[in-house]
Design a protein around this motif. Structure first.
Motif, PDB file in Angstrom:
ATOM      1  N   LEU A  45     -11.119  20.164 -44.571  1.00  0.00           N
ATOM      2  CA  LEU A  45      -9.889  20.133 -43.789  1.00  0.00           C
ATOM      3  C   LEU A  45      -9.551  21.497 -43.209  1.00  0.00           C
ATOM      4  CD1 LEU A  45      -7.858  17.722 -46.072  1.00  0.00           C
ATOM      5  CD2 LEU A  45      -8.919  17.214 -43.858  1.00  0.00           C
ATOM      6  N   GLY A  49      -9.463  20.301 -39.816  1.00  0.00           N
ATOM      7  CA  GLY A  49      -8.109  19.757 -39.783  1.00  0.00           C
ATOM      8  C   GLY A  49      -7.396  19.931 -38.453  1.00  0.00           C
ATOM      9  N   SER A  87      -7.483  12.590 -44.815  1.00  0.00           N
ATOM     10  CA  SER A  87      -6.108  13.103 -44.884  1.00  0.00           C
ATOM     11  C   SER A  87      -5.137  12.226 -44.107  1.00  0.00           C
ATOM     12  CB  SER A  87      -6.052  14.543 -44.365  1.00  0.00           C
ATOM     13  OG  SER A  87      -6.509  14.610 -43.019  1.00  0.00           O
TER      14      SER A  87
END
Length: 278
Positions: A45, A49, A87
């Motif tokens: 991430l 991300g 996520s």
């Protein structure tokens, strides 16, 4: 021990003790994927991300987004199950678009970050830790199942997973999933188009396995040919509507592993399966 954290390399990702091409069954694949993604979640991430976004739906490294592709159709008021949510940016995007969404992932590490982002964005997507091979969802209770580079490449028995997808879909319900394009399997894992040399057989389905120092699998990825994917979808009782091979988005400069603008201009990197339950 299966619950022991994996040692990390300098890049923050799990450092394999060895690499092999060998068989890996369902239980071993699930166990390896859960441990690897729990350990890799922070590094993954941190690296990707920003590109994934917090409330966005990116189908693939080529830059195809659901806001432009409309592969899922109108999701407002629809019950949507996301498989391999990570996520959960896609599920939050779906929630903002009016869907009644459930975000599922095998990794507690990924879901912990998803819960943090739920709070930070104020877009709470319900989260569930589960395996796609045994979905804790009622028969015919879902309008849409989607997976944006989610769990399917890591599943040993993809036929069983797709039968689970078909089971939970309502008649007419839609299934859309993006996976590594099968043509990537025989090529080196490099973004440089100069490395576009076939180094293994496209037809070799032997899984790629990373192991720890004791030979236990820590990462498993399974290869299917395009024909394998078609047969798996149809064999699960779904109707295949389209196979999408996204081209590189003009102006996009983001590299992602072996995906790059230069390589993306020459060969496909992603296959998107579009199907529905009859």
């Amino acid at each position: 021990m299966s619950g022991t954290p994996l040692p990390l390399g300098p890049d923050g990702y799990p450092a394999p003790g060895g690499v092999a091409r060998r068989s890996a069954g369902a239980a071993e694949s699930v166990r390896a994927s859960r441990r690897w993604w729990d350990a890799a979640a922070p590094a993954y991430l941190a690296e990707h991300g920003a590109d994934l976004g917090d409330v966005d739906f990116l189908w693939c490294p080529e830059g195809l987004r659901e806001a432009d592709a409309h592969l899922l159709g109108d999701v407002a008021g629809r019950r949507v199950l996301e498989i391999g949510c990570g996520s959960a940016p896609c599920s939050r995007w779906l929630r903002r678009a009016g869907a009644d969404v459930l975000a599922l992932d095998l990794s507690a590490g990924m879901l912990a970050r998803a819960a943090q982002l739920n709070r930070a964005t104020g877009v709470p997507a319900p989260l569930l830790q589960a395996d796609v091979g045994a979905l804790p969802v009622r028969d015919r209770s879902v309008d849409v199942v989607c997976s944006a580079f989610g769990g399917l490449p890591f599943v040993a028995d993809v036929g069983a997973a797709l039968r689970e997808v078909a089971r939970v879909l309502r008649p007419g319900g839609r299934f859309v999933a993006s996976v590594n394009h099968p043509m990537r399997w025989p090529l080196p894992d490099s973004p440089d188009p100069a490395d576009l040399t076939v180094t293994s057989s496209y037809f070799d389905r032997t899984p790629y396995v990373e192991t720890d120092d004791d030979g236990r699998a820590t990462y498993v990825e399974h290869h299917r040919t395009i024909g394998d994917w078609v047969r798996a979808v149809v064999g699960a009782g779904l109707v295949l509507d389209d196979l999408v091979e996204p081209e590189w988005t003009p102006g996009r400069t983001q590299e992602w592993g072996q995906w790059s603008p230069a390589r993306g201009a020459l060969v496909p990197g992603t296959l998107v399966l579009v199907a529905h339950r009859a």
